[in-house]
Motif scaffolding. Sequence first.
Motif, PDB file in Angstrom:
ATOM      1  N   UNK A  95     -23.171  32.607  45.622  1.00 47.49           N
ATOM      2  CA  UNK A  95     -22.825  31.235  45.269  1.00 47.49           C
ATOM      3  C   UNK A  95     -22.602  31.096  43.772  1.00 47.49           C
ATOM      4  N   UNK A  96     -23.164  32.015  42.993  1.00 45.85           N
ATOM      5  CA  UNK A  96     -22.984  31.997  41.544  1.00 45.85           C
ATOM      6  C   UNK A  96     -21.752  32.765  41.102  1.00 45.85           C
ATOM      7  N   UNK A  97     -21.083  33.445  42.033  1.00 50.03           N
ATOM      8  CA  UNK A  97     -20.065  34.415  41.669  1.00 50.03           C
ATOM      9  C   UNK A  97     -18.731  33.808  41.288  1.00 50.03           C
ATOM     10  N   UNK A  98     -17.939  34.619  40.613  1.00 56.04           N
ATOM     11  CA  UNK A  98     -16.538  34.311  40.353  1.00 56.04           C
ATOM     12  C   UNK A  98     -15.734  35.560  40.660  1.00 56.04           C
ATOM     13  N   UNK A  99     -14.454  35.376  40.898  1.00 56.82           N
ATOM     14  CA  UNK A  99     -13.607  36.449  41.398  1.00 56.82           C
ATOM     15  C   UNK A  99     -13.498  37.590  40.388  1.00 56.82           C
ATOM     16  N   UNK A 100     -13.676  38.814  40.887  1.00 53.94           N
ATOM     17  CA  UNK A 100     -13.475  40.012  40.089  1.00 53.94           C
ATOM     18  C   UNK A 100     -12.349  40.831  40.707  1.00 53.94           C
ATOM     19  N   UNK A 101     -11.900  41.854  39.992  1.00 57.99           N
ATOM     20  CA  UNK A 101     -10.874  42.728  40.544  1.00 57.99           C
ATOM     21  C   UNK A 101     -11.392  43.428  41.795  1.00 57.99           C
ATOM     22  N   UNK A 102     -12.703  43.727  41.830  1.00 63.55           N
ATOM     23  CA  UNK A 102     -13.293  44.310  43.030  1.00 63.55           C
ATOM     24  C   UNK A 102     -13.188  43.374  44.225  1.00 63.55           C
ATOM     25  N   UNK A 103     -13.425  42.079  43.999  1.00 64.12           N
ATOM     26  CA  UNK A 103     -13.267  41.095  45.073  1.00 64.12           C
ATOM     27  C   UNK A 103     -11.810  41.043  45.541  1.00 64.12           C
ATOM     28  N   UNK A 104     -10.880  41.139  44.593  1.00 61.97           N
ATOM     29  CA  UNK A 104      -9.460  41.097  44.954  1.00 61.97           C
ATOM     30  C   UNK A 104      -9.132  42.224  45.922  1.00 61.97           C
ATOM     31  N   UNK A 105      -9.578  43.435  45.600  1.00 60.23           N
ATOM     32  CA  UNK A 105      -9.317  44.571  46.480  1.00 60.23           C
ATOM     33  C   UNK A 105      -9.947  44.370  47.850  1.00 60.23           C
ATOM     34  N   UNK A 106     -11.238  44.029  47.867  1.00 63.30           N
ATOM     35  CA  UNK A 106     -11.972  43.899  49.120  1.00 63.30           C
ATOM     36  C   UNK A 106     -11.355  42.839  50.033  1.00 63.30           C
ATOM     37  N   UNK A 107     -11.053  41.687  49.478  1.00 62.61           N
ATOM     38  CA  UNK A 107     -10.562  40.588  50.307  1.00 62.61           C
ATOM     39  C   UNK A 107      -9.092  40.745  50.674  1.00 62.61           C
ATOM     40  N   UNK A 108      -8.329  41.425  49.829  1.00 64.77           N
ATOM     41  CA  UNK A 108      -6.942  41.695  50.199  1.00 64.77           C
ATOM     42  C   UNK A 108      -6.876  42.623  51.402  1.00 64.77           C
ATOM     43  N   UNK A 109      -7.720  43.638  51.414  1.00 70.50           N
ATOM     44  CA  UNK A 109      -7.753  44.550  52.570  1.00 70.50           C
ATOM     45  C   UNK A 109      -8.104  43.779  53.838  1.00 70.50           C
ATOM     46  N   UNK A 110      -9.130  42.928  53.767  1.00 70.62           N
ATOM     47  CA  UNK A 110      -9.513  42.148  54.942  1.00 70.62           C
ATOM     48  C   UNK A 110      -8.373  41.243  55.394  1.00 70.62           C
ATOM     49  N   UNK A 111      -7.693  40.614  54.420  1.00 68.42           N
ATOM     50  CA  UNK A 111      -6.629  39.684  54.770  1.00 68.42           C
ATOM     51  C   UNK A 111      -5.463  40.395  55.436  1.00 68.42           C
ATOM     52  N   UNK A 112      -5.150  41.607  54.975  1.00 68.39           N
ATOM     53  CA  UNK A 112      -4.090  42.389  55.605  1.00 68.39           C
ATOM     54  C   UNK A 112      -4.444  42.689  57.063  1.00 68.39           C
ATOM     55  N   UNK A 113      -5.684  43.118  57.293  1.00 64.82           N
ATOM     56  CA  UNK A 113      -6.117  43.417  58.662  1.00 64.82           C
ATOM     57  C   UNK A 113      -6.044  42.179  59.546  1.00 64.82           C
ATOM     58  N   UNK A 114      -6.528  41.060  59.015  1.00 64.25           N
ATOM     59  CA  UNK A 114      -6.530  39.810  59.776  1.00 64.25           C
ATOM     60  C   UNK A 114      -5.106  39.364  60.102  1.00 64.25           C
TER      61      UNK A 114
END
Length: 662
Positions: free
Chosen positions: A47-66
């Motif tokens: 809840x304290x977080x902000x987007x990092x390049x690591x988040x970009x990679x992780x969530x982009x992969x998930x979004x592609x699969x979805x």
Amino acid sequence: MIQMPKAYDPSSVEPRWYDEWEKAGCFQPQGDPAKPPYVIMIPPPNVTGSLTIGHVLNNTIQDVLIRRHRMSGAPTLWQPGMDHAGIATQNVVRRSLEEQGIDYRALGREAFVERVWEWKEKFGGTIVRQLRTLGCSSDWTREVFTLDPGLSRSVTEVFVRLYEKGLIYKGQYLVNWCTGCRTVISDEEVEHQDETGTLYYIRYPLAEGGGHVTVATTRPETMLGDTGVAVHPDDARYRGVVGKTAVLPILGRPLRIIADHYVESSFGTGALKVTPGHDPNDFLLGQKHGLEAVNILEPDGRLNENAGPYAGRQAIEARGEIVERLRLEGLIEKTEPLAHAVGHCHRCGTIIEPLLSAQWFVRMAPLAAPAIEAVRAGKLSFYPERWEKVFLHWLENIRDWCISRQLWWGHRIPVWYCVGDSACLLECKQPIVARTKPERCPHCGSSNLRQDEDVLDTWFSSWLWPFSTLGWPEDTEALRRFYPTKALVTAPDIIFFWVARMVMAGLEFTGKMPFDQVHFHGIVRDSIGRKMSKSLGNSPDPIATMQRYGADALRFTMLHLTPLGGDILFGEEKVDLGRNFANKVWNASRFVLMNLGEGGPDAVRADDGPAHLESADRWILSRLERARDEATRAVDEFRLNDAAHAIHGFFWRDYCDWYLEM
């Protein structure tokens, strides 16, 4: 003729289409109900977080699969949510209060927790808004938070069930203590950093007959907790002193000299100072030989009364005074530099101190056994495969899990104690574990009950994530429809924190694996191989990058650079690849639409089937089918960079360079 701007402007396209898709319910589970659903649970960001390049990679992969499975017609759910992040959130609010001149402890627990909730509503969840900017197609109507009532109920239910099964207990053990965060942390949260220190050779006088035994240590201040000296039983140098007594300098405490095969004769002097109250290995050694465990530390890192004249001093500050006194008494034999690994808190960077304290634990071996069996039976596939051995090795050597944390923000441990009169206390020695606050003590009938002060480790709620988000322990429609999930996408650094524990929890509480695929992507590093870090200043701001290049450009670049399981060497200048590709798609589309004439796409004849195709048309369609098959197969095997290369190669080389030219 269709008119399009000459230059592609992602800021005028991406937000508009994302909003339209979300409003139209495109991100909610749809498709053929006869098909098995495809489900991914988002690794809940803090809840304290902000987007990092690591988040970009992780969530982009998930979004592609979805999106790939959504396009196939399967009912698809990407479940979003946030983690309350106990230590991190408490620290953020504590520092904010300190800046206002407010001591959070003076507020009291209830008032402080209210302040945290206020902060969460006002500032928390920034990363969720940023994930939307990235284009993540989660079903935001189902967004959950680990402290929501439903998820909190599942946490309590699990604690009670494990306690009733004899798998949760409270015991006095050495734990990893962070004096900065003022709480225990797990072994996996300790980061070991190589440092150059000093190895001190200290003489411990023998109680009788003169002479001494020399021990070597990098932390002379811990000697204040020594209760023994150990040597190897085969070490000829010490055969005459085993069983005798040494005297602890400064404090004069008698130290029994013991022999144990644990001691390495080749390290230091071959004689080991034993500090059961301040070293995990010494703790076990002390238990084996009946040595007392003396705690010398306060929770804030100060030395306590057991440290004699140094009580009240910070341990690291007392070191210099202790060494100087030993020198004056002729007890420092020599010193030498030594490179060694020192444990630090991965959240605040403070050196970790072993601390003897009473904590709550989960017996993990009984939970690990079914998980080991399931993995060996092939019920969980790892991408890359090499992580299976790492996963099994940890499970096979698992230690009990310390689940209590000395915080105010989090799930309060559902245990109460009777605090009646003195006679009552003698009778009520057992904790009262319950799903809701009991009205009276079941042992004596007293209504004067006090709840345990500690909260549960944040991971105690996260390990339930695949099913608590769907309504468990209730038999909900969502749970029946979407559990088990399909794939988990995460970085390997939380394979033990989270992945292994979710497998154990899923089997224990639902009888099913929570997912059957785990994709471990690599770590994003800078161009010279360093891990992205705010402290190093080598981590670009993804929001600024997306404002400059566009979300699609950043997403495509990340996938194009990412080999299966390999680390990514990233620099913002590399996003030119994605931006250039987006521009290429735009310009090719503009060229085609402008050349279709006044009717645009509607002017294409309905009977323009295969019989009317020219050889160039047949060729490009064959290349399209080949690229589609290659990309689809690559996505299904988590080779996202191969998919990106296939798409890029087809569109740029085959379609633009050849077909449009022809």
